[in-house]
Scaffold this active site. Sequence first.
Site, PDB file in Angstrom:
ATOM      1  CG  HIS A 122      -2.145  -0.937   0.943  1.00  0.00           C
ATOM      2  ND1 HIS A 122      -3.214  -0.591   0.148  1.00  0.00           N
ATOM      3  CD2 HIS A 122      -2.374  -2.204   1.364  1.00  0.00           C
ATOM      4  CE1 HIS A 122      -4.066  -1.614   0.098  1.00  0.00           C
ATOM      5  NE2 HIS A 122      -3.576  -2.607   0.814  1.00  0.00           N
ATOM      6  CG  ASP A 142       0.948   0.507  -5.588  1.00  0.00           C
ATOM      7  OD1 ASP A 142       0.203   0.826  -4.636  1.00  0.00           O
ATOM      8  OD2 ASP A 142       0.563  -0.242  -6.524  1.00  0.00           O
ATOM      9  CB  SER A 200     -11.975 -18.075 -19.776  1.00  0.00           C
ATOM     10  OG  SER A 200     -13.104 -18.197 -18.945  1.00  0.00           O
ATOM     11  N   GLY A 212      -5.106 -12.629  -4.265  1.00  0.00           N
ATOM     12  CA  GLY A 212      -4.209 -11.511  -3.977  1.00  0.00           C
ATOM     13  C   GLY A 212      -2.858 -11.682  -4.653  1.00  0.00           C
ATOM     14  CB  SER A 256      -6.895  -8.776 -12.535  1.00  0.00           C
ATOM     15  OG  SER A 256      -6.287  -8.106 -11.467  1.00  0.00           O
ATOM     16  CD  GLU A 292      -6.275  -4.044 -11.917  1.00  0.00           C
ATOM     17  OE1 GLU A 292      -5.780  -4.911 -12.661  1.00  0.00           O
ATOM     18  OE2 GLU A 292      -6.226  -4.106 -10.676  1.00  0.00           O
ATOM     19  CG  ASP A 324      -1.004  -5.736  -8.524  1.00  0.00           C
ATOM     20  OD1 ASP A 324      -0.177  -5.618  -7.594  1.00  0.00           O
ATOM     21  OD2 ASP A 324      -2.230  -5.662  -8.356  1.00  0.00           O
TER      22      ASP A 324
HETATM   23  C1  GLA Z   1      -3.145  -4.365  -4.841  1.00  0.00           C
HETATM   24  C2  GLA Z   1      -3.033  -3.253  -5.887  1.00  0.00           C
HETATM   25  C3  GLA Z   1      -1.613  -2.718  -5.939  1.00  0.00           C
HETATM   26  C4  GLA Z   1      -1.107  -2.337  -4.559  1.00  0.00           C
HETATM   27  C5  GLA Z   1      -1.358  -3.475  -3.574  1.00  0.00           C
HETATM   28  C6  GLA Z   1      -1.005  -3.087  -2.170  1.00  0.00           C
HETATM   29  O1  GLA Z   1      -2.407  -5.464  -5.222  1.00  0.00           O
HETATM   30  O2  GLA Z   1      -3.384  -3.749  -7.147  1.00  0.00           O
HETATM   31  O3  GLA Z   1      -1.575  -1.612  -6.819  1.00  0.00           O
HETATM   32  O4  GLA Z   1      -1.690  -1.141  -4.126  1.00  0.00           O
HETATM   33  O5  GLA Z   1      -2.710  -3.880  -3.586  1.00  0.00           O
HETATM   34  O6  GLA Z   1       0.361  -2.922  -2.031  1.00  0.00           O
END
Ligand code: GLA
Length: 415
Positions: free
Chosen positions: A47, A49, A80, A143, A147, A189, A201
Site C-alpha cells: 500500500h 505504490d 475461458s 491476492g 488480473s 484495470e 502488479d
Molecule cells: C493491490 C493493488 C496494488 C497495490 C497493492 C497493495 O495489489 O493492485 O496496486 O496497491 O494492492 O500494495
Amino acid sequence: MNALVWADAASPEEGASQANALFRDAFGYEPRGVWSAPGRVNIIGEHVDYNGGPCLPIALPHRAYVALSPRADRTIRLISPQTRDAVDVLDLDVLGPKGGPGEVTNHWTAYLAGVAWALEKAGHGPIPGFDAALWSCVPLGGGLSSSAALECATAVALDEVCSLGLAGPLESPNDEGRRELVDAARVAENQIAGANTGGLDQTASMRCQEGHALALDCSDMSTRQVPFDLGGVGLELLVIDTRAKHSLADGQYGSRRADCEESARLLGVRQLADATDLDEAVAALGDERLAARTRHVISEIARTRAFIELLDEGPLEGRRLAVAGALMYDSHESLRDDYEVSCPELDVAVAAARFAGAHGARMTGGGFGGSAIALVDAEATTRVASAIARAYAERGWEAPHFIRALPSQPAGRMN
Ligand code: GLA
C-alpha cells in the site's frame, strides 16, 4: 490431519497447450500464438505504490496464458474455461470506461478488452479486433495479481500481433517499451474494470526477472533488479493463499487511497512518500485515522528501503536474515493495526508461521483476504505449512493453499 494442499504452477508447455486447445475448440482454427504473464508476490512495500513509495515484488511461476489471433474487423471474441460454452463478444468501437455507456460488466473480459482499448487510447493504434482464449493457473482472488497477469499477457500478445515493438524478446526485454505496456494494462484495470489500483502488479508482471526481486520506485516507476536467490542460502518463500474473499473493486481499497490523498493534502505534499518525518506528520494531522494511515505508509517506505539495502549487502544470512524477518513482521503489524487491511485468516497465518519458526511473515497484496508469505528455512517449509493448516482446521476454516514462490520470468511469448 488432512494432506496439505499445494497449488503448484502448470508448466509453460501445459499452460500453452491448454490455451491453444481452448482456442481451437472455440474458434475452429489455430491461434497466431500463445503469450503469457505471471502473477506476483510483493515481498515488502505494501500500500505504498499509489503513495509514490518503493515496492519489492517477484514474479511467480504461476501464469496466465492467452492464445490470440488478430481479426480483420473490430470484434473481440473471448473464451475461458469458466465460460467454456459461451464465447463473450465485444465491440472495440463500443466498449468504454466503467460507469459509462460502453461499460464491460464481465470482469475478466474487461481486463483483456480493456488493454486493447487502452493501447489505442495511448496512440498505439489502430488495434484490430481479436479472438482470444484464456487459461490461467494464477489463483483467482488470491491476492496474487491474477488480473494483472491477464492484462499483461494480452498486452504482450497485442504488442506482437500489431508490431508495436514495445516488449522486446525475453532474453533482452525493452524496458522503456514495457513501461508503456504497463501503463496500458493499468489503464485497463483502472478505467475499464474500475479498480483504482496503483501499478505495482502490472509492473511486476511485465518487468520482473527470473532469480531477482524488482526494486520498484513508484515515485517515477524506475526499477532495479536485485538478486534474490533464497535457495542458495537454504531458504524458501512460502505463499499461503488463505482462500478468504479478496476483492479490490469493493470500497475498502478506494477508501484507503482517499485517506492517503487527504493526508497528503493536509500535509501540503504531493504524495505521502514526500512526507519524510513521521513524528512531524503524525502530529500535524491530528485526526487519529489519518495519522495511523500515514504512520503505516511512512514506516513501510522506511522498512522497504531497509530490506532492499539488506539484499544489496548480500544473501539473507545471519544478522541480515534476522533483520529482514523482523521487517516483515513489523510490516504485517502495521498493515493490521494502522492501515486496517488485514483479516483473521491473514493474522492467523502469520501468527502460526511465526510460532512454527518462520524468520518473517506478512500479508501480501491488497489484503482483506488473499495471501500471506512466510520466509522459512527450506527444511522447515512443510512444518510451517502444517502448523498453518492446523490452525485453520481448528477454527473450522477452509484449508489454505500453499505455493513455493520462485522468482520467475516476466510477460512474454511462449515458444
Ligand atoms: C493491490 C493493488 C496494488 C497495490 C497493492 C497493495 O495489489 O493492485 O496496486 O496497491 O494492492 O500494495
